[in-house]
Design an enzyme around this catalytic site. Structure first.
Site, PDB file in Angstrom:
ATOM      1  N   ASP A 291       0.716  -1.108   0.087  1.00 55.79           N
ATOM      2  CA  ASP A 291       0.119  -0.239   0.063  1.00 55.79           C
ATOM      3  C   ASP A 291       0.813   1.184   0.099  1.00 55.79           C
ATOM      4  O   ASP A 291       1.604   1.203   0.980  1.00 55.79           O
ATOM      5  CB  ASP A 291      -1.024  -0.061   1.352  1.00 55.79           C
ATOM      6  CG  ASP A 291      -1.908   1.161   1.329  1.00 55.79           C
ATOM      7  OD1 ASP A 291      -1.569   2.134   0.728  1.00 55.79           O
ATOM      8  OD2 ASP A 291      -2.984   0.741   1.726  1.00 55.79           O
TER       9      ASP A 291
ATOM     10  N   SER B 248      -2.793  15.101 -13.004  1.00 58.00           N
ATOM     11  CA  SER B 248      -4.118  15.277 -13.687  1.00 58.00           C
ATOM     12  C   SER B 248      -4.464  16.596 -14.395  1.00 58.00           C
ATOM     13  O   SER B 248      -4.054  17.646 -13.557  1.00 58.00           O
ATOM     14  CB  SER B 248      -5.363  14.720 -12.770  1.00 58.00           C
ATOM     15  OG  SER B 248      -6.757  15.000 -13.725  1.00 58.00           O
TER      16      SER B 248
ATOM     17  N   TYR C 163      -9.281  15.195  -4.725  1.00 57.78           N
ATOM     18  CA  TYR C 163      -8.648  14.713  -5.905  1.00 57.78           C
ATOM     19  C   TYR C 163      -7.975  15.858  -6.807  1.00 57.78           C
ATOM     20  O   TYR C 163      -6.747  15.709  -6.766  1.00 57.78           O
ATOM     21  CB  TYR C 163      -9.734  13.893  -6.734  1.00 57.78           C
ATOM     22  CG  TYR C 163      -9.170  13.391  -7.640  1.00 57.78           C
ATOM     23  CD1 TYR C 163      -8.455  11.925  -7.671  1.00 57.78           C
ATOM     24  CD2 TYR C 163      -8.935  13.916  -9.209  1.00 57.78           C
ATOM     25  CE1 TYR C 163      -7.836  11.416  -8.583  1.00 57.78           C
ATOM     26  CE2 TYR C 163      -8.394  13.268 -10.274  1.00 57.78           C
ATOM     27  CZ  TYR C 163      -7.720  11.911  -9.977  1.00 57.78           C
ATOM     28  OH  TYR C 163      -6.902  11.404 -11.243  1.00 57.78           O
TER      29      TYR C 163
ATOM     30  N   ALA D  18      -7.271  18.742  -5.562  1.00 54.69           N
ATOM     31  CA  ALA D  18      -5.924  19.266  -4.600  1.00 54.69           C
ATOM     32  C   ALA D  18      -4.907  18.509  -4.512  1.00 54.69           C
ATOM     33  O   ALA D  18      -3.562  18.926  -4.478  1.00 54.69           O
ATOM     34  CB  ALA D  18      -6.633  19.570  -2.921  1.00 54.69           C
ATOM     35  N   SER D  19      -5.240  17.364  -4.520  1.00 48.04           N
ATOM     36  CA  SER D  19      -3.875  16.147  -4.387  1.00 48.04           C
ATOM     37  C   SER D  19      -3.504  16.182  -5.751  1.00 48.04           C
ATOM     38  O   SER D  19      -1.857  16.130  -5.660  1.00 48.04           O
ATOM     39  CB  SER D  19      -4.593  14.692  -4.167  1.00 48.04           C
ATOM     40  OG  SER D  19      -5.229  14.101  -5.422  1.00 48.04           O
ATOM     41  N   LYS D  20      -3.790  16.444  -6.909  1.00 47.59           N
ATOM     42  CA  LYS D  20      -3.243  16.292  -7.944  1.00 47.59           C
ATOM     43  C   LYS D  20      -2.491  17.632  -8.307  1.00 47.59           C
ATOM     44  O   LYS D  20      -1.395  17.804  -8.732  1.00 47.59           O
ATOM     45  CB  LYS D  20      -4.174  16.150  -9.209  1.00 47.59           C
ATOM     46  CG  LYS D  20      -4.643  14.843  -9.268  1.00 47.59           C
ATOM     47  CD  LYS D  20      -3.556  13.752  -9.133  1.00 47.59           C
ATOM     48  CE  LYS D  20      -4.321  12.247  -9.095  1.00 47.59           C
ATOM     49  NZ  LYS D  20      -2.984  11.266  -9.269  1.00 47.59           N
TER      50      LYS D  20
HETATM   51  N1  LIG Z   1      -8.002   7.482 -15.785  1.00 49.90           N
HETATM   52  C1  LIG Z   1      -8.130   8.709 -15.947  1.00 49.90           C
HETATM   53  O1  LIG Z   1      -8.954   9.248 -16.504  1.00 49.90           O
HETATM   54  C2  LIG Z   1      -6.944   9.562 -15.160  1.00 49.90           C
HETATM   55  C3  LIG Z   1      -6.896  11.026 -15.546  1.00 49.90           C
HETATM   56  C4  LIG Z   1      -5.847  11.668 -14.857  1.00 49.90           C
HETATM   57  C5  LIG Z   1      -4.952  10.991 -13.851  1.00 49.90           C
HETATM   58  N2  LIG Z   1      -5.176   9.763 -13.589  1.00 49.90           N
HETATM   59  C6  LIG Z   1      -4.319   9.005 -12.534  1.00 49.90           C
HETATM   60  O2  LIG Z   1      -3.680   8.122 -12.988  1.00 49.90           O
HETATM   61  C7  LIG Z   1      -3.417   7.139 -12.044  1.00 49.90           C
HETATM   62  C8  LIG Z   1      -3.825   5.820 -12.302  1.00 49.90           C
HETATM   63  O3  LIG Z   1      -5.181   5.625 -12.379  1.00 49.90           O
HETATM   64  P1  LIG Z   1      -5.923   4.597 -13.349  1.00 49.90           P
HETATM   65  O4  LIG Z   1      -6.659   5.652 -14.380  1.00 49.90           O
HETATM   66  O5  LIG Z   1      -4.990   3.724 -14.184  1.00 49.90           O
HETATM   67  O6  LIG Z   1      -6.904   4.094 -12.488  1.00 49.90           O
HETATM   68  P2  LIG Z   1      -6.882   2.603 -11.782  1.00 49.90           P
HETATM   69  O7  LIG Z   1      -7.226   1.595 -12.856  1.00 49.90           O
HETATM   70  O8  LIG Z   1      -8.111   2.556 -10.651  1.00 49.90           O
HETATM   71  O9  LIG Z   1      -5.780   2.314 -11.217  1.00 49.90           O
HETATM   72  C9  LIG Z   1      -5.306   2.645  -9.836  1.00 49.90           C
HETATM   73  C10 LIG Z   1      -4.307   1.771  -9.377  1.00 49.90           C
HETATM   74  O10 LIG Z   1      -3.548   2.497  -8.123  1.00 49.90           O
HETATM   75  C11 LIG Z   1      -3.429   1.434  -7.374  1.00 49.90           C
HETATM   76  N3  LIG Z   1      -3.818   1.819  -6.026  1.00 49.90           N
HETATM   77  C12 LIG Z   1      -4.619   2.689  -5.494  1.00 49.90           C
HETATM   78  N4  LIG Z   1      -4.486   2.684  -4.165  1.00 49.90           N
HETATM   79  C13 LIG Z   1      -3.420   2.335  -3.696  1.00 49.90           C
HETATM   80  C14 LIG Z   1      -2.546   2.287  -2.599  1.00 49.90           C
HETATM   81  N5  LIG Z   1      -3.054   2.805  -1.495  1.00 49.90           N
HETATM   82  N6  LIG Z   1      -1.691   1.480  -2.648  1.00 49.90           N
HETATM   83  C15 LIG Z   1      -1.151   0.845  -3.731  1.00 49.90           C
HETATM   84  N7  LIG Z   1      -1.515   0.956  -5.019  1.00 49.90           N
HETATM   85  C16 LIG Z   1      -2.952   1.720  -5.059  1.00 49.90           C
HETATM   86  C17 LIG Z   1      -4.414   0.235  -7.774  1.00 49.90           C
HETATM   87  O11 LIG Z   1      -3.919  -0.988  -7.453  1.00 49.90           O
HETATM   88  P3  LIG Z   1      -4.679  -1.671  -5.996  1.00 49.90           P
HETATM   89  O12 LIG Z   1      -6.198  -1.487  -5.943  1.00 49.90           O
HETATM   90  O13 LIG Z   1      -4.478  -3.237  -6.454  1.00 49.90           O
HETATM   91  O14 LIG Z   1      -3.936  -1.072  -4.798  1.00 49.90           O
HETATM   92  C18 LIG Z   1      -4.465   0.449  -9.306  1.00 49.90           C
HETATM   93  O15 LIG Z   1      -3.187  -0.292  -9.733  1.00 49.90           O
HETATM   94  C19 LIG Z   1      -4.006   7.601 -10.689  1.00 49.90           C
HETATM   95  O16 LIG Z   1      -2.872   8.428 -10.129  1.00 49.90           O
HETATM   96  C20 LIG Z   1      -5.098   8.581 -11.423  1.00 49.90           C
HETATM   97  O17 LIG Z   1      -5.565   9.654 -10.364  1.00 49.90           O
HETATM   98  C21 LIG Z   1      -6.433   8.919 -14.220  1.00 49.90           C
END
Ligand SMILES: NC(=O)c1ccc[n+]([C@@H]2O[C@H](COP(=O)([O-])OP(=O)(O)OC[C@H]3O[C@@H](n4cnc5c(N)ncnc54)[C@H](OP(=O)(O)O)[C@@H]3O)[C@@H](O)[C@H]2O)c1
Length: 244
Positions: free
Chosen positions: A58, A137, A150, A152-154
């Site tokens: 985690d 993001s 979200y 704010a974090s980004k």
């Molecule tokens: N998709 C979009 O539209 C978008 C746009 C802008 C930015 N992002 C950013 O891109 C990044 C990846 O997101 P995604 O779109 O690929 O979504 P996703 O498919 O939900 O992937 C999120 C990943 O983060 C892992 N994760 C979440 N909490 C965690 C924790 N506490 N410890 C370790 N691993 C953790 C999850 O794995 P487990 O659950 O197995 O831990 C999963 O592998 C994120 O930071 C998201 O904010 C996404």
């Protein structure tokens, strides 16, 4: 590049970045919480020809992330790139008055990034090179009614990376911030508008190119470079209608 450590590699962007680099035979350190999903991704990367080490962890636990990165470093010649990708986004339900959800978003998305990138800094400083990558993001530029933590974090991640870059450029450590718009992954709420959504494979190609080119802040799709400054001029009531 010969080695990459990726958090959040069990689905979405992290999973597909792993496949992208596996095809290039880059040694991978993959991490996430869900062991089954991580194993599935690791097996596929191995079948694509990559050497893979995976770590169930985690990102909120700084010791676990540090141990994983240090262990990965013993398996490779140099730690070339660390991608802090793990993140969560959910309706933060601020009207019920409980900070639990928003705090979990802030903790995962901000401390998860510092927990991942900081242990790599002394290693990269000794090597005199390396790439630190954080997935921010376009939400970092836009306040949102249901996901203010979200956004704010980004924004915090972007500012952290801008500061790290000032400190670390003297050691040839690149700090790369990726600011995507909507990408079709499980994090995206499907019953809400998702303008200009990209499929994950195309998005990952763009992210990998930006990493390769050491882009400081990479915003995509490109249309956001025009839209984001305009959004700053739009009154709150219009934003509410567009986003709520
Ligand atoms: N998709 C979009 O539209 C978008 C746009 C802008 C930015 N992002 C950013 O891109 C990044 C990846 O997101 P995604 O779109 O690929 O979504 P996703 O498919 O939900 O992937 C999120 C990943 O983060 C892992 N994760 C979440 N909490 C965690 C924790 N506490 N410890 C370790 N691993 C953790 C999850 O794995 P487990 O659950 O197995 O831990 C999963 O592998 C994120 O930071 C998201 O904010 C996404």
């Amino acid at each position: 590049m010969n080695s990459v450590f990726i958090t959040g590699a069990s689905s979405g962007i992290g999973e597909h970045l792993a496949y992208f680099y596996a095809q290039k035979k880059i040694t991978l350190g993959l991490s996430a919480r869900r062991r089954e999903e991580l194993t599935r991704v690791a097996k596929k990367c191995e079948s694509l020809g990559a050497k893979v080490f995976f770590y169930q962890l985690d990102v909120k636990n700084s010791d676990d992330v540090k141990n994983a990165i240090q262990n990965f470093t013993t398996k490779i010649v140099t730690l070339d790139c660390v991608i802090a990708n793990a993140g969560i986004g959910k309706d933060e339900k601020i009207l019920i008055g409980n900070p639990e959800i928003i705090n979990s978003v802030l903790e995962t998305n901000i401390l998860g990034v510092t927990n991942t990138l900081l242990p790599a800094i002394p290693i990269m400083k000794n090597q005199n090179f390396g790439k630190l990558v954080a997935i921010s993001s376009v939400a970092s530029f836009i306040p949102t009614p249901n996901n203010s933590g979200y956004s704010a974090s980004k924004a915090a991640v972007k500012m952290l990376m801008d500061g790290f870059r000032l400190k670390l450029s003297q050691y040839d450590i690149e700090c790369i911030t990726i600011c995507p718009g909507f990408i079709d992954t499980p994090i995206v709420t499907k019953n809400k508008p998702t303008p200009m959504m990209l499929d994950v494979e195309s998005a990952v190609k763009k992210i990998a190119r930006a990493i390769n080119q050491n882009r400081k802040t990479f915003i995509f799709p490109w249309q956001y470079k025009i839209i984001l400054p305009i959004l700053k001029l739009i009154p709150d009531w219009v934003i509410k209608k567009l986003i709520a």
